[in-house]
Motif scaffolding. Structure first.
Motif, PDB file in Angstrom:
ATOM      1  N   GLN A  13     -15.468  12.613 -10.393  1.00 14.21           N
ATOM      2  CA  GLN A  13     -16.456  12.392  -9.331  1.00 14.21           C
ATOM      3  C   GLN A  13     -16.192  11.105  -8.557  1.00 14.21           C
ATOM      4  O   GLN A  13     -16.594  10.994  -7.397  1.00 14.21           O
ATOM      5  CB  GLN A  13     -17.867  12.369  -9.941  1.00 14.21           C
ATOM      6  CG  GLN A  13     -18.296  13.699 -10.529  1.00 14.21           C
ATOM      7  CD  GLN A  13     -19.573  13.594 -11.340  1.00 14.21           C
ATOM      8  OE1 GLN A  13     -20.103  12.497 -11.559  1.00 14.21           O
ATOM      9  NE2 GLN A  13     -20.095  14.732 -11.795  1.00 14.21           N
ATOM     10  N   ALA A  56     -15.911  11.073  -4.580  1.00 16.77           N
ATOM     11  CA  ALA A  56     -16.792  10.272  -3.724  1.00 16.77           C
ATOM     12  C   ALA A  56     -15.987   9.487  -2.695  1.00 16.77           C
ATOM     13  O   ALA A  56     -16.409   9.330  -1.543  1.00 16.77           O
ATOM     14  CB  ALA A  56     -17.622   9.329  -4.590  1.00 16.77           C
ATOM     15  N   TRP A  79     -23.739   7.612 -13.182  1.00 16.43           N
ATOM     16  CA  TRP A  79     -22.832   6.472 -13.081  1.00 16.43           C
ATOM     17  C   TRP A  79     -23.617   5.186 -12.802  1.00 16.43           C
ATOM     18  O   TRP A  79     -24.746   5.225 -12.325  1.00 16.43           O
ATOM     19  CB  TRP A  79     -21.837   6.676 -11.943  1.00 16.43           C
ATOM     20  CG  TRP A  79     -20.842   7.773 -12.113  1.00 16.43           C
ATOM     21  CD1 TRP A  79     -21.074   9.120 -12.055  1.00 16.43           C
ATOM     22  CD2 TRP A  79     -19.435   7.621 -12.329  1.00 16.43           C
ATOM     23  NE1 TRP A  79     -19.907   9.809 -12.209  1.00 16.43           N
ATOM     24  CE2 TRP A  79     -18.875   8.918 -12.382  1.00 16.43           C
ATOM     25  CE3 TRP A  79     -18.590   6.519 -12.465  1.00 16.43           C
ATOM     26  CZ2 TRP A  79     -17.510   9.138 -12.579  1.00 16.43           C
ATOM     27  CZ3 TRP A  79     -17.241   6.737 -12.663  1.00 16.43           C
ATOM     28  CH2 TRP A  79     -16.707   8.033 -12.719  1.00 16.43           C
ATOM     29  N   ALA A  94     -26.900   9.083  -9.081  1.00 17.33           N
ATOM     30  CA  ALA A  94     -27.712  10.255  -9.415  1.00 17.33           C
ATOM     31  C   ALA A  94     -27.032  11.140 -10.454  1.00 17.33           C
ATOM     32  O   ALA A  94     -27.688  11.989 -11.068  1.00 17.33           O
ATOM     33  CB  ALA A  94     -28.005  11.064  -8.151  1.00 17.33           C
ATOM     34  N   ARG A  95     -25.751  10.944 -10.650  1.00 12.59           N
ATOM     35  CA  ARG A  95     -24.986  11.734 -11.623  1.00 12.59           C
ATOM     36  C   ARG A  95     -24.662  10.943 -12.882  1.00 12.59           C
ATOM     37  O   ARG A  95     -23.761  11.298 -13.640  1.00 12.59           O
ATOM     38  CB  ARG A  95     -23.715  12.268 -10.958  1.00 12.59           C
ATOM     39  CG  ARG A  95     -24.029  13.424 -10.022  1.00 12.59           C
ATOM     40  CD  ARG A  95     -23.026  13.609  -8.917  1.00 12.59           C
ATOM     41  NE  ARG A  95     -23.406  14.759  -8.095  1.00 12.59           N
ATOM     42  CZ  ARG A  95     -24.383  14.732  -7.191  1.00 12.59           C
ATOM     43  NH1 ARG A  95     -25.077  13.620  -6.986  1.00 12.59           N
ATOM     44  NH2 ARG A  95     -24.687  15.822  -6.501  1.00 12.59           N
ATOM     45  N   GLU A 110     -24.892   5.681   0.567  1.00  9.89           N
ATOM     46  CA  GLU A 110     -25.090   7.074   0.167  1.00  9.89           C
ATOM     47  C   GLU A 110     -24.088   7.482  -0.906  1.00  9.89           C
ATOM     48  O   GLU A 110     -24.439   8.229  -1.837  1.00  9.89           O
ATOM     49  CB  GLU A 110     -24.967   7.975   1.398  1.00  9.89           C
ATOM     50  CG  GLU A 110     -26.128   7.835   2.372  1.00  9.89           C
ATOM     51  CD  GLU A 110     -25.926   8.645   3.641  1.00  9.89           C
ATOM     52  OE1 GLU A 110     -26.879   8.715   4.435  1.00  9.89           O
ATOM     53  OE2 GLU A 110     -24.821   9.202   3.838  1.00  9.89           O
ATOM     54  N   ALA A 111     -22.865   7.010  -0.791  1.00  8.29           N
ATOM     55  CA  ALA A 111     -21.859   7.338  -1.798  1.00  8.29           C
ATOM     56  C   ALA A 111     -22.238   6.757  -3.163  1.00  8.29           C
ATOM     57  O   ALA A 111     -22.092   7.419  -4.202  1.00  8.29           O
ATOM     58  CB  ALA A 111     -20.494   6.807  -1.362  1.00  8.29           C
ATOM     59  N   ALA A 143     -14.952  11.852   0.007  1.00  4.98           N
ATOM     60  CA  ALA A 143     -16.080  12.164   0.886  1.00  4.98           C
ATOM     61  C   ALA A 143     -16.323  11.025   1.872  1.00  4.98           C
ATOM     62  O   ALA A 143     -16.637  11.271   3.047  1.00  4.98           O
ATOM     63  CB  ALA A 143     -17.337  12.426   0.042  1.00  4.98           C
ATOM     64  N   ASP A 158     -25.325   6.032  -4.142  1.00  2.00           N
ATOM     65  CA  ASP A 158     -26.501   6.773  -4.604  1.00  2.00           C
ATOM     66  C   ASP A 158     -26.076   8.122  -5.202  1.00  2.00           C
ATOM     67  O   ASP A 158     -26.657   8.577  -6.207  1.00  2.00           O
ATOM     68  CB  ASP A 158     -27.471   7.005  -3.454  1.00  2.00           C
ATOM     69  CG  ASP A 158     -28.168   5.727  -3.001  1.00  2.00           C
ATOM     70  OD1 ASP A 158     -28.140   4.731  -3.762  1.00  2.00           O
ATOM     71  OD2 ASP A 158     -28.730   5.722  -1.886  1.00  2.00           O
ATOM     72  N   HIS A 159     -25.085   8.743  -4.584  1.00  2.10           N
ATOM     73  CA  HIS A 159     -24.586  10.042  -5.060  1.00  2.10           C
ATOM     74  C   HIS A 159     -24.051   9.916  -6.491  1.00  2.10           C
ATOM     75  O   HIS A 159     -24.359  10.750  -7.358  1.00  2.10           O
ATOM     76  CB  HIS A 159     -23.490  10.538  -4.116  1.00  2.10           C
ATOM     77  CG  HIS A 159     -22.852  11.822  -4.540  1.00  2.10           C
ATOM     78  ND1 HIS A 159     -23.403  13.056  -4.261  1.00  2.10           N
ATOM     79  CD2 HIS A 159     -21.698  12.066  -5.223  1.00  2.10           C
ATOM     80  CE1 HIS A 159     -22.625  14.010  -4.754  1.00  2.10           C
ATOM     81  NE2 HIS A 159     -21.582  13.425  -5.336  1.00  2.10           N
ATOM     82  N   LEU A 160     -23.264   8.872  -6.752  1.00  2.24           N
ATOM     83  CA  LEU A 160     -22.742   8.684  -8.106  1.00  2.24           C
ATOM     84  C   LEU A 160     -23.847   8.291  -9.085  1.00  2.24           C
ATOM     85  O   LEU A 160     -23.888   8.782 -10.218  1.00  2.24           O
ATOM     86  CB  LEU A 160     -21.659   7.609  -8.106  1.00  2.24           C
ATOM     87  CG  LEU A 160     -20.241   8.012  -7.702  1.00  2.24           C
ATOM     88  CD1 LEU A 160     -19.282   6.847  -7.929  1.00  2.24           C
ATOM     89  CD2 LEU A 160     -19.751   9.244  -8.448  1.00  2.24           C
TER      90      LEU A 160
END
Length: 276
Positions: A200, A204, A235, A232-233, A225-226, A207, A228-230
């Motif tokens: 991931q 990221a 990290w 949320a998973r 945002e990148a 992306a 936050d994306h990690l």
């Protein structure tokens, strides 16, 4: 291939200004072996030297110095099987630091106190100090470092240039597993499930690159945002960022760029980067 543990042994085998040198902290993998092969390619008639030394100066008190893998026997077996390395220099701490290392080589803050330096204060001082010392001992004509440690490579190139060292510094491309995970000695801390989850991080970064190439220019929003994306998973991200390749300043149009990231997955901190 000769294994030596002392400075005296090392110096007895080398003439100044000839060797191709690959400094490592050991626990070798295919990425390290690729750097050794690159060293052989850039200096086919010269001795290739690889150092194995876990450098206490570049670890923070809470980091993994004590548990960092020391695998001298398997490291030497891999190098022997590859056949591209002539000398392995594996000093202990008392040999490389016979007295407390009061003298340190401090890189400029505009390069060394950002990104990795922000989250690992003093890291690049430890790196520059030990690499400069190793350069003094080996006196190589060439040195090869992996581009996975992108900022480190830049710091060391600047060090060589500013200190007037007669060494050509080469960057080796990042090797990845068949799944796409950047090879790292710390990957062995990951479970099989975490190794798949670790993909991931590079996803990221891709992306981020895609968003920039698609025309988005609010860099801080994209990076937030990148992260936050990690997060949320599961990290704990330190940074995901778009920077200029030549000085690691904020990304701008019309320049060669790199996406860099560092994040903790469980207890393991991973880094990665992608040029574009």
């Amino acid at each position: 291939m000769k294994l030596v543990h002392t400075v005296a042994e090392l110096r007895s085998l080398l003439a100044p200004g000839l060797a191709a040198f690959v400094p490592t902290m050991g626990n070798l993998h295919a990425g390290h072996l690729a750097l050794v092969a690159q060293a052989r390619a850039v200096a086919p008639q010269a001795p290739v030297v690889l150092s194995l030394f876990v450098n206490r100066l570049q670890f923070l008190p809470h980091e993994d110095f004590d548990r960092y893998p020391r695998t001298l026997e398997s490291d030497c077996a891999q190098l022997q099987a590859q056949g591209a390395c002539d000398i392995v220099f594996a000093p202990d701490e008392a040999e490389l630091y016979p007295e407390p290392q009061g003298y340190r080589l401090v890189p400029p803050p505009e390069l060394a106190d950002i990104l990795e330096g922000q989250f690992r204060p003093g890291f690049f001082t430890g790196v520059c100090t030990v690499v400069h010392k190793l350069f003094n001992l080996v006196q190589p004509a060439h040195a090869v470092f992996g581009k996975k440690d992108y900022q480190q490579l830049m710091v060391l190139r600047r060090m060589v240039a500013q200190m007037g060292l007669p060494i050509c510094v080469h960057g080796g491309e990042t090797l990845r597993s068949s799944e796409g995970l950047a090879l790292s000695s710390r990957n062995q801390y990951l479970s099989a499930e975490q190794k798949m989850q670790a993909l991931q991080l590079s996803a990221a970064l891709r992306a981020l690159i895609a968003a920039w190439q698609g025309g988005a220019r609010d860099r801080e929003r994209l990076e937030g945002e990148a992260m936050d994306h990690l997060a949320a998973r599961g990290w704990q991200p330190d940074y995901l960022t778009l920077r200029r390749r030549h000085d690691l300043g904020p990304a701008r149009d019309g320049e060669a760029l790199v996406a860099l990231g560092a994040a903790r997955l469980g207890s393991t901190r991973l880094i990665d980067n992608l040029e574009f």
